[in-house]
Design a protein around this motif. Structure first.
Motif, PDB file in Angstrom:
ATOM      1  N   ARG A  43      14.564  33.394   7.875  1.00 18.10           N
ATOM      2  CA  ARG A  43      14.164  34.796   7.730  1.00 18.10           C
ATOM      3  C   ARG A  43      14.565  35.609   8.971  1.00 18.10           C
ATOM      4  O   ARG A  43      15.067  36.734   8.868  1.00 18.10           O
ATOM      5  CB  ARG A  43      12.663  34.887   7.500  1.00 18.10           C
ATOM      6  N   GLU A  44      14.392  35.027  10.148  1.00 20.01           N
ATOM      7  CA  GLU A  44      14.782  35.708  11.379  1.00 20.01           C
ATOM      8  C   GLU A  44      16.285  35.941  11.424  1.00 20.01           C
ATOM      9  O   GLU A  44      16.751  37.010  11.845  1.00 20.01           O
ATOM     10  CB  GLU A  44      14.343  34.895  12.595  1.00 20.01           C
ATOM     11  N   LEU A  45      17.049  34.950  11.011  1.00 18.10           N
ATOM     12  CA  LEU A  45      18.504  35.102  10.969  1.00 18.10           C
ATOM     13  C   LEU A  45      18.894  36.236  10.033  1.00 18.10           C
ATOM     14  O   LEU A  45      19.751  37.069  10.359  1.00 18.10           O
ATOM     15  CB  LEU A  45      19.160  33.785  10.529  1.00 18.10           C
ATOM     16  N   ARG A  46      18.266  36.263   8.862  1.00 16.53           N
ATOM     17  CA  ARG A  46      18.582  37.319   7.893  1.00 16.53           C
ATOM     18  C   ARG A  46      18.240  38.700   8.463  1.00 16.53           C
ATOM     19  O   ARG A  46      19.005  39.658   8.273  1.00 16.53           O
ATOM     20  CB  ARG A  46      17.823  37.081   6.593  1.00 16.53           C
ATOM     21  N   GLU A  47      17.113  38.797   9.145  1.00 14.12           N
ATOM     22  CA  GLU A  47      16.733  40.084   9.739  1.00 14.12           C
ATOM     23  C   GLU A  47      17.723  40.545  10.795  1.00 14.12           C
ATOM     24  O   GLU A  47      17.869  41.753  11.045  1.00 14.12           O
ATOM     25  CB  GLU A  47      15.325  39.963  10.343  1.00 14.12           C
ATOM     26  N   GLU A  48      18.416  39.583  11.413  1.00  9.93           N
ATOM     27  CA  GLU A  48      19.448  39.908  12.407  1.00  9.93           C
ATOM     28  C   GLU A  48      20.826  40.101  11.770  1.00  9.93           C
ATOM     29  O   GLU A  48      21.822  40.239  12.480  1.00  9.93           O
ATOM     30  CB  GLU A  48      19.517  38.807  13.464  1.00  9.93           C
ATOM     31  N   GLY A  49      20.869  40.076  10.441  1.00 10.80           N
ATOM     32  CA  GLY A  49      22.132  40.284   9.741  1.00 10.80           C
ATOM     33  C   GLY A  49      23.004  39.054   9.651  1.00 10.80           C
ATOM     34  O   GLY A  49      24.219  39.166   9.435  1.00 10.80           O
ATOM     35  N   ILE A  50      22.414  37.872   9.817  1.00 11.94           N
ATOM     36  CA  ILE A  50      23.169  36.613   9.751  1.00 11.94           C
ATOM     37  C   ILE A  50      22.789  35.891   8.451  1.00 11.94           C
ATOM     38  O   ILE A  50      21.689  35.333   8.340  1.00 11.94           O
ATOM     39  CB  ILE A  50      22.852  35.707  10.956  1.00 11.94           C
ATOM     40  N   PRO A  51      23.645  35.910   7.452  1.00 14.32           N
ATOM     41  CA  PRO A  51      23.314  35.249   6.180  1.00 14.32           C
ATOM     42  C   PRO A  51      23.382  33.737   6.303  1.00 14.32           C
ATOM     43  O   PRO A  51      24.201  33.189   7.052  1.00 14.32           O
ATOM     44  CB  PRO A  51      24.387  35.774   5.224  1.00 14.32           C
ATOM     45  N   VAL A  52      22.505  33.053   5.560  1.00 18.53           N
ATOM     46  CA  VAL A  52      22.502  31.593   5.513  1.00 18.53           C
ATOM     47  C   VAL A  52      22.736  31.169   4.068  1.00 18.53           C
ATOM     48  O   VAL A  52      21.982  31.551   3.170  1.00 18.53           O
ATOM     49  CB  VAL A  52      21.176  31.001   6.023  1.00 18.53           C
ATOM     50  N   VAL A  53      23.775  30.392   3.852  1.00 16.75           N
ATOM     51  CA  VAL A  53      24.096  29.850   2.531  1.00 16.75           C
ATOM     52  C   VAL A  53      23.755  28.362   2.539  1.00 16.75           C
ATOM     53  O   VAL A  53      24.216  27.614   3.413  1.00 16.75           O
ATOM     54  CB  VAL A  53      25.580  30.060   2.185  1.00 16.75           C
ATOM     55  N   GLU A  54      22.932  27.949   1.614  1.00 21.62           N
ATOM     56  CA  GLU A  54      22.544  26.542   1.513  1.00 21.62           C
ATOM     57  C   GLU A  54      23.584  25.775   0.702  1.00 21.62           C
ATOM     58  O   GLU A  54      24.107  26.279  -0.303  1.00 21.62           O
ATOM     59  CB  GLU A  54      21.176  26.428   0.839  1.00 21.62           C
ATOM     60  N   VAL A  55      23.879  24.537   1.125  1.00 24.18           N
ATOM     61  CA  VAL A  55      24.864  23.722   0.428  1.00 24.18           C
ATOM     62  C   VAL A  55      24.329  22.300   0.250  1.00 24.18           C
ATOM     63  O   VAL A  55      23.664  21.765   1.137  1.00 24.18           O
ATOM     64  CB  VAL A  55      26.221  23.714   1.178  1.00 24.18           C
ATOM     65  N   ILE A  56      24.559  21.714  -0.893  1.00 25.45           N
ATOM     66  CA  ILE A  56      24.298  20.318  -1.261  1.00 25.45           C
ATOM     67  C   ILE A  56      22.804  20.031  -1.429  1.00 25.45           C
ATOM     68  O   ILE A  56      22.359  19.604  -2.489  1.00 25.45           O
ATOM     69  CB  ILE A  56      24.938  19.331  -0.260  1.00 25.45           C
ATOM     70  N   THR A  57      21.993  20.177  -0.366  1.00 21.44           N
ATOM     71  CA  THR A  57      20.563  19.914  -0.471  1.00 21.44           C
ATOM     72  C   THR A  57      19.825  21.225  -0.697  1.00 21.44           C
ATOM     73  O   THR A  57      20.255  22.273  -0.223  1.00 21.44           O
ATOM     74  CB  THR A  57      20.032  19.251   0.806  1.00 21.44           C
ATOM     75  N   ASP A  58      18.705  21.173  -1.403  1.00 23.03           N
ATOM     76  CA  ASP A  58      17.958  22.392  -1.688  1.00 23.03           C
ATOM     77  C   ASP A  58      16.953  22.677  -0.577  1.00 23.03           C
ATOM     78  O   ASP A  58      16.657  21.817   0.257  1.00 23.03           O
ATOM     79  CB  ASP A  58      17.232  22.261  -3.027  1.00 23.03           C
ATOM     80  N   ILE A  59      16.429  23.897  -0.560  1.00 19.51           N
ATOM     81  CA  ILE A  59      15.465  24.297   0.463  1.00 19.51           C
ATOM     82  C   ILE A  59      14.538  25.365  -0.110  1.00 19.51           C
ATOM     83  O   ILE A  59      14.958  26.180  -0.945  1.00 19.51           O
ATOM     84  CB  ILE A  59      16.184  24.818   1.729  1.00 19.51           C
ATOM     85  N   LEU A  60      13.289  25.348   0.341  1.00 16.05           N
ATOM     86  CA  LEU A  60      12.325  26.363  -0.051  1.00 16.05           C
ATOM     87  C   LEU A  60      12.321  27.430   1.043  1.00 16.05           C
ATOM     88  O   LEU A  60      11.578  27.343   2.008  1.00 16.05           O
ATOM     89  CB  LEU A  60      10.930  25.745  -0.198  1.00 16.05           C
ATOM     90  N   ALA A  61      13.183  28.424   0.900  1.00 15.30           N
ATOM     91  CA  ALA A  61      13.335  29.473   1.914  1.00 15.30           C
ATOM     92  C   ALA A  61      13.767  30.749   1.208  1.00 15.30           C
ATOM     93  O   ALA A  61      14.944  30.907   0.872  1.00 15.30           O
ATOM     94  CB  ALA A  61      14.350  29.066   2.972  1.00 15.30           C
ATOM     95  N   PRO A  62      12.854  31.690   0.955  1.00 13.82           N
ATOM     96  CA  PRO A  62      13.187  32.902   0.207  1.00 13.82           C
ATOM     97  C   PRO A  62      14.293  33.746   0.827  1.00 13.82           C
ATOM     98  O   PRO A  62      14.935  34.520   0.124  1.00 13.82           O
ATOM     99  CB  PRO A  62      11.858  33.669   0.187  1.00 13.82           C
TER     100      PRO A  62
END
Length: 274
Positions: A43-62
């Protein structure tokens, strides 16, 4: 590339992600080692304009921007269907199965077990999953779990589970005089397991096509950089189809298509103290 070091290293991975807040990176492609971890820092990364793309394994992170991965419930279901068909052809009226899902905290392992159990509900005979052994996907840990399970549960027909368990199982079966009496099926494939399937030591493995997941994750990130929004301009979550690679059809799935060149070596960026 930074590495967490294993499924018990969620805090370490979170620390790695926090360094990106000050590194000035444009985006992060993440393979999470803990389903419930890293949500606040993402969430902090997103607020700083840094997108996070999840790959292969799943995650509970809105706050995740997009996901390139398969449904491991579907993976488990396909593996369950394969085991059921194989057992029916063998004329087995009842099944005794030892299952090795992987680590409990990973998003994929509980889903795999759930899908597998659902598929077995249609089996015409009696099915006993006599042991479910959770554990980190290290070779020694999985070998220990397989050896213990086989010793404590005589008469097992199938060892089913993560690729490290499936990799360890054939040698253990030979040691215990059970080779040819117990079949081995994996819920995913990795390079060393590919050769075990080709030799017939392992019956089959679901292939979640990690190479394609990686390409899809990069494509998603590029789209985000170009101003596209997941869920509007492209799917928030998508993944490749899941084939079952067996000792009968393995020639249709060349090694390079599943994993890339055999001589490929990843490049790691290790920080001081990692």
């Amino acid at each position: 590339m930074t590495v967490a070091g294993g499924y018990g290293e969620g805090k370490r991975q979170e620390a790695h992600l926090r360094t990106h807040l000050r590194d000035g990176v444009d985006g992060v492609i993440l393979a999470a080692v803990d389903y419930e971890g890293c949500g606040p820092v993402i969430r902090e990364l997103r607020e700083e304009g840094i997108p996070v793309v999840e790959v292969i394994t799943d995650i509970l992170a809105p706050a995740i921007a997009a996901k390139a991965l398969v449904s491991f419930h579907e993976v488990g279901y396909l593996v369950g269907e394969y085991v059921s068909r194989h057992a029916e052809k063998a004329g087995l009226d009842s099944l005794r199965i030892a299952f090795f899902p992987g680590p409990k905290n990973a998003g994929w392992s509980p889903e795999t077990l759930a899908g597998f159990m659902e598929a077995l509900e249609a089996y015409p005979g009696r099915v006993d999953v006599v042991d479910v052994s959770w554990g980190d996907t290290g070779h020694e840990e999985q070998a220990r779990l397989v050896r213990r399970s086989l010793a404590e549960n005589p008469g097992i027909d199938y060892v089913v589970g993560n690729a490290l368990a499936a990799e360890a199982a054939p040698e253990i079966l030979r040691e215990m005089g059970l080779a040819g009496k117990v079949s081995v099926v994996s819920t995913y494939i990795m390079p060393s397991l590919y050769d075990s399937i080709a030799k017939g030591d392992v019956l089959a493995a679901a292939a979640d096509l990690n190479v394609y997941q990686g390409r899809m994750a990069v494509d998603m990130m590029v789209r985000i950089f170009n101003g596209e929004v997941s869920g509007r301009d492209f799917p928030f979550r998508s993944g490749p189809f899941i084939p079952m690679v067996t000792s009968q059809n393995i020639a249709n799935y060349p090694y390079e298509g599943l994993f890339g060149p055999r001589d490929y070596l990843p490049v790691f960026h290790l920080r001081p103290g990692d």
